[in-house]
Design a protein around this motif. Structure first.
Motif, PDB file in Angstrom:
ATOM      1  N   PHE A 180       4.867 -12.947  -2.747  1.00 45.23           N
ATOM      2  CA  PHE A 180       4.579 -11.538  -3.006  1.00 45.23           C
ATOM      3  C   PHE A 180       4.004 -11.380  -4.408  1.00 45.23           C
ATOM      4  N   ARG A 181       3.031 -10.455  -4.558  1.00 43.14           N
ATOM      5  CA  ARG A 181       2.529 -10.076  -5.877  1.00 43.14           C
ATOM      6  C   ARG A 181       2.919  -8.630  -6.133  1.00 43.14           C
ATOM      7  N   LEU A 182       3.506  -8.367  -7.269  1.00 43.62           N
ATOM      8  CA  LEU A 182       3.955  -7.030  -7.624  1.00 43.62           C
ATOM      9  C   LEU A 182       3.273  -6.587  -8.910  1.00 43.62           C
ATOM     10  N   PHE A 183       2.764  -5.359  -8.913  1.00 42.02           N
ATOM     11  CA  PHE A 183       2.067  -4.788 -10.070  1.00 42.02           C
ATOM     12  C   PHE A 183       2.858  -3.585 -10.579  1.00 42.02           C
ATOM     13  N   GLN A 184       2.980  -3.474 -11.875  1.00 42.33           N
ATOM     14  CA  GLN A 184       3.545  -2.281 -12.513  1.00 42.33           C
ATOM     15  C   GLN A 184       2.555  -1.811 -13.571  1.00 42.33           C
ATOM     16  N   GLN A 219       2.313  -1.330  -7.206  1.00 43.20           N
ATOM     17  CA  GLN A 219       1.579  -1.915  -6.091  1.00 43.20           C
ATOM     18  C   GLN A 219       2.201  -3.244  -5.698  1.00 43.20           C
ATOM     19  N   GLY A 220       2.234  -3.519  -4.394  1.00 42.37           N
ATOM     20  CA  GLY A 220       2.720  -4.788  -3.893  1.00 42.37           C
ATOM     21  C   GLY A 220       1.772  -5.364  -2.871  1.00 42.37           C
ATOM     22  N   ILE A 221       1.526  -6.690  -2.957  1.00 43.86           N
ATOM     23  CA  ILE A 221       0.674  -7.401  -2.004  1.00 43.86           C
ATOM     24  C   ILE A 221       1.547  -8.399  -1.259  1.00 43.86           C
ATOM     25  N   SER A 222       1.543  -8.329   0.055  1.00 45.35           N
ATOM     26  CA  SER A 222       2.408  -9.168   0.874  1.00 45.35           C
ATOM     27  C   SER A 222       1.849 -10.576   1.013  1.00 45.35           C
ATOM     28  N   PRO A 223       2.679 -11.528   1.476  1.00 44.43           N
ATOM     29  CA  PRO A 223       2.127 -12.816   1.913  1.00 44.43           C
ATOM     30  C   PRO A 223       1.251 -12.610   3.142  1.00 44.43           C
ATOM     31  N   SER A 224       0.397 -13.574   3.441  1.00 38.98           N
ATOM     32  CA  SER A 224      -0.454 -13.462   4.619  1.00 38.98           C
ATOM     33  C   SER A 224       0.378 -13.613   5.894  1.00 38.98           C
ATOM     34  N   PHE A 225      -0.040 -12.919   6.942  1.00 39.61           N
ATOM     35  CA  PHE A 225       0.664 -12.970   8.218  1.00 39.61           C
ATOM     36  C   PHE A 225      -0.339 -12.749   9.336  1.00 39.61           C
ATOM     37  N   GLN A 233      -5.460 -14.079   9.739  1.00 38.50           N
ATOM     38  CA  GLN A 233      -4.419 -13.757   8.775  1.00 38.50           C
ATOM     39  C   GLN A 233      -4.761 -12.463   8.035  1.00 38.50           C
ATOM     40  N   PHE A 234      -3.721 -11.678   7.739  1.00 37.92           N
ATOM     41  CA  PHE A 234      -3.895 -10.381   7.091  1.00 37.92           C
ATOM     42  C   PHE A 234      -2.945 -10.243   5.908  1.00 37.92           C
ATOM     43  N   LEU A 235      -3.268  -9.279   5.056  1.00 33.94           N
ATOM     44  CA  LEU A 235      -2.412  -8.891   3.941  1.00 33.94           C
ATOM     45  C   LEU A 235      -2.137  -7.400   4.009  1.00 33.94           C
ATOM     46  N   LEU A 236      -0.924  -7.007   3.667  1.00 31.98           N
ATOM     47  CA  LEU A 236      -0.584  -5.605   3.489  1.00 31.98           C
ATOM     48  C   LEU A 236      -0.510  -5.308   1.998  1.00 31.98           C
ATOM     49  N   ILE A 237      -1.123  -4.213   1.581  1.00 33.12           N
ATOM     50  CA  ILE A 237      -1.058  -3.782   0.185  1.00 33.12           C
ATOM     51  C   ILE A 237      -0.492  -2.364   0.158  1.00 33.12           C
ATOM     52  N   GLY A 238       0.635  -2.206  -0.476  1.00 36.26           N
ATOM     53  CA  GLY A 238       1.239  -0.888  -0.635  1.00 36.26           C
ATOM     54  C   GLY A 238       1.122  -0.421  -2.067  1.00 36.26           C
ATOM     55  N   ARG A 239       0.831   0.871  -2.252  1.00 40.86           N
ATOM     56  CA  ARG A 239       0.627   1.390  -3.612  1.00 40.86           C
ATOM     57  C   ARG A 239       1.170   2.800  -3.721  1.00 40.86           C
TER      58      ARG A 239
END
Length: 308
Positions: A180-184, A219-225, A233-239
């Protein structure tokens, strides 16, 4: 009651998130630089509302954003050159337009937002990667009509001249926790910060639009699934973006000043590029479309986005 809940959410995010995450492993500088650009730049998009926004004079058929960027300081993408002194200096333009559900389906007025931004990257450590983003930008709608409708005190939403110039500074930390990648991001913006200059604020806006803004963006970027056991493969990005206006708003048109706004966005991208994707978004607060800032809206929208 809803507004109070949003305000408490804003405070909780500000107080807890700086201490709530620590990375488990280090990310390559090239990858973290790419993620920083994804986080700091605007996206090209087109969206349509799924509900009728409240307190809006015209229903929107669609909204589109067009972003262009020109790198003025060109640095190599060679990993050996991405040291802690790395910095970017860019000129960019963001254009927003709406089509309204009216006779002839008009598009008026447009948002023009040209400006410069300078990003200074700090030396990474095993836990975090961080940078400062400085911006100086102009925002206007390209109209020349009177700000108020003739012989009234209501704003001219069709042709009223709107413009502001602002300075902002934002600090971002990027963490990696497993995959996971997390942004603040925390920032401060000042509109019309230098009186009697090109950066001054129009007199009609000083006590209504708001001069000072606090910003907090997570913001958070998920692992690929994969979806339905496919090979793709896809990524979910929540912000979640929070903005709170400080200062004198005594000339705002209603007793409720609507200082707080929230935007929540969930995007789905193919994992190999994070280029073309789809999103669903909820926004509540002042209408961000130039002179329409006097409207308070709550809108759920669905759209497509493209990152260059």
């Amino acid at each position: 009651m809803k507004v109070n809940i949003f305000k408490y959410t804003f405070v909780v995010f500000l107080g807890i998130l700086p201490f709530g995450t620590k990375s488990q492993s280090n990310e390559s500088l090239v990858e973290m630089h790419r993620l920083a650009k994804l986080n700091s730049r605007s996206s090209n998009y087109i969206s349509t509302p799924l509900n009728a926004p409240l307190h809006n004079e015209s229903n929107t058929l669609f909204e589109a954003g067009i972003y262009a960027n020109l790198k003025l300081i060109n640095n190599s993408q060679d990993p050996n050159s991405l040291k802690y002194k790395y910095a970017d200096f860019d000129f960019n333009m963001f254009l927003t337009l709406r089509m309204y559900n009216e006779f002839s389906s008009p598009i008026y007025p447009l948002n023009y937002q040209p400006g410069f931004n300078y990003i200074k990257f700090f030396k990474p450590n095993k836990n975090t990667y961080s940078y400062l983003d400085f911006e100086i930008k102009h925002l206007s709608n390209g109209q020349s009509g009177t700000f108020y409708r003739p012989e009234t005190d209501s704003f001219n939403l069709a042709t009223g001249d709107f413009s502001t110039n602002y300075l902002s500074v934002k600090y971002t930390r990027i963490h990696k926790i497993k995959d996971f990648r997390l942004f603040q991001t925390y920032g401060f913006r000042i509109d019309g910060g230098i009186p009697n200059s090109i950066l001054s604020l129009e007199s009609e806006l000083k006590q209504s639009y708001g001069i000072y803004r606090l910003m907090a963006d997570f913001q958070g970027i998920s692992p690929s699934f994969s979806i339905l056991k496919s090979d793709k493969q896809f990524l979910l990005i929540g912000r979640i973006e929070n903005t709170y206006i400080l200062g004198d708003l005594s000339e705002y048109h209603s007793e409720q000043k609507y200082r707080y706004s929230l935007k929540a966005k969930l995007s789905l991208y193919p994992a190999e590029g994070i280029r073309f994707g789809g999103f669903i978004q909820y926004y509540t607060g002042r209408d961000y479309y130039n002179v329409r800032f006097i409207n308070n809206i709550s809108v759920l929208s669905l759209g497509l986005t493209f990152n260059l």
